[in-house]
Design a protein around this motif. Structure first.
Motif, short mmCIF file in Angstrom:
data_model
loop_
_atom_site.label_atom_id
_atom_site.label_comp_id
_atom_site.label_asym_id
_atom_site.label_seq_id
_atom_site.Cartn_x
_atom_site.Cartn_y
_atom_site.Cartn_z
N ALA A 73 0.83 -1.20 0.00
CA ALA A 73 0.00 0.00 0.00
C ALA A 73 0.87 1.25 0.00
O ALA A 73 0.61 2.20 -0.75
CB ALA A 73 -0.94 -0.01 1.21
N SER A 126 2.46 1.82 -3.34
CA SER A 126 1.50 2.27 -4.35
C SER A 126 1.37 3.80 -4.38
O SER A 126 0.86 4.35 -5.35
CB SER A 126 0.13 1.62 -4.12
OG SER A 126 -0.57 2.25 -3.06
N LEU A 127 1.84 4.45 -3.34
CA LEU A 127 1.79 5.91 -3.30
C LEU A 127 2.72 6.56 -4.33
O LEU A 127 2.59 7.75 -4.60
CB LEU A 127 2.12 6.42 -1.90
CG LEU A 127 1.08 6.10 -0.84
CD1 LEU A 127 1.62 6.46 0.54
CD2 LEU A 127 -0.23 6.82 -1.13
N ARG A 147 -4.62 10.52 -4.58
CA ARG A 147 -5.86 9.76 -4.52
C ARG A 147 -6.35 9.54 -3.10
O ARG A 147 -7.51 9.24 -2.87
CB ARG A 147 -5.71 8.43 -5.23
CG ARG A 147 -4.92 7.40 -4.44
CD ARG A 147 -4.81 6.09 -5.21
NE ARG A 147 -4.18 5.07 -4.42
CZ ARG A 147 -2.88 4.94 -4.24
NH1 ARG A 147 -2.04 5.80 -4.78
NH2 ARG A 147 -2.40 3.95 -3.52
N GLY A 148 -5.48 9.68 -2.12
CA GLY A 148 -5.85 9.45 -0.73
C GLY A 148 -6.83 10.49 -0.21
O GLY A 148 -6.89 11.62 -0.72
N ASN A 149 -7.59 10.11 0.78
CA ASN A 149 -8.54 11.02 1.42
C ASN A 149 -7.83 11.87 2.47
O ASN A 149 -6.78 11.50 2.97
CB ASN A 149 -9.63 10.22 2.15
CG ASN A 149 -10.39 9.33 1.21
OD1 ASN A 149 -10.75 9.74 0.11
ND2 ASN A 149 -10.64 8.10 1.63
N ARG A 194 -2.87 13.26 3.82
CA ARG A 194 -3.82 12.36 3.20
C ARG A 194 -3.66 10.99 3.84
O ARG A 194 -2.70 10.75 4.58
CB ARG A 194 -3.57 12.27 1.70
CG ARG A 194 -3.86 13.59 0.98
CD ARG A 194 -3.69 13.42 -0.51
NE ARG A 194 -4.01 14.63 -1.21
CZ ARG A 194 -5.20 14.90 -1.73
NH1 ARG A 194 -6.18 14.04 -1.61
NH2 ARG A 194 -5.41 16.02 -2.38
N GLU A 195 -4.59 10.09 3.51
CA GLU A 195 -4.49 8.75 4.05
C GLU A 195 -4.99 7.72 3.06
O GLU A 195 -5.86 8.00 2.23
CB GLU A 195 -5.25 8.62 5.36
CG GLU A 195 -6.75 8.68 5.21
CD GLU A 195 -7.49 8.54 6.53
OE1 GLU A 195 -6.92 7.99 7.49
OE2 GLU A 195 -8.64 8.97 6.60
N ILE A 196 -4.40 6.54 3.14
CA ILE A 196 -4.89 5.35 2.46
C ILE A 196 -5.00 4.28 3.53
O ILE A 196 -4.52 4.45 4.66
CB ILE A 196 -3.99 4.91 1.29
CG1 ILE A 196 -2.57 4.61 1.78
CG2 ILE A 196 -4.01 5.94 0.17
CD1 ILE A 196 -1.69 3.95 0.72
N ARG A 250 -4.34 2.52 9.00
CA ARG A 250 -4.40 3.79 8.31
C ARG A 250 -2.97 4.26 8.08
O ARG A 250 -2.14 4.25 8.99
CB ARG A 250 -5.18 4.82 9.12
CG ARG A 250 -6.64 4.44 9.27
CD ARG A 250 -7.38 5.32 10.23
NE ARG A 250 -7.47 6.71 9.74
CZ ARG A 250 -8.09 7.67 10.42
NH1 ARG A 250 -8.64 7.42 11.60
NH2 ARG A 250 -8.14 8.90 9.93
#
Length: 110
Positions: free
Chosen positions: A41, A44-45, A51-53, A67-69, A75
């Motif tokens: 994960a 993938s950044l 794209r993260g929230n 941001r977070e994924i 998290r």
């Protein structure tokens, strides 16, 4: 162009703690699996980190620098700066995230 993903010392410590906890309370095999999934994960950044929230605990304060994924229930909190992604926190989302984020992120900015 890909972004370079960097883990802070705290994020590296988070990974070690997660691994140790799972290995102690479950199995080393499961700990390795979770560690591998989190690392995937994080990696993938390097593509599309935007794209993260925004973490909801920070967004309600008007803070949109982070941001977070997710790799449930974990998290991964990060910030994009130029062509680099800095991972600051990797934590079980069931923890008191408000306090953790304040202590880890906001106090570092003060």
């Amino acid at each position: 162009m890909k972004y370079k993903v960097l883990l802070t010392h705290d994020a590296e410590s988070d990974l070690a703690s997660i691994f140790d906890y799972i290995a102690e309370h479950d199995t080393a095999e499961n700990a390795l699996y979770v560690l591998d999934q989190i690392e995937r994960a994080v990696s993938s950044l390097s593509d599309l980190p935007e794209r993260g929230n925004y973490p909801k605990e920070l967004a309600v304060l008007g803070i949109r620098d982070y941001r977070e994924i997710f790799f449930e229930p974990y998290r991964i909190i990060y910030r994009v700066g130029g062509k680099r992604v800095y991972v600051f926190l990797i934590s079980d989302g069931r923890r008191d995230m408000q306090t953790l984020l304040q202590r880890r992120l906001l106090s570092a900015e003060a």
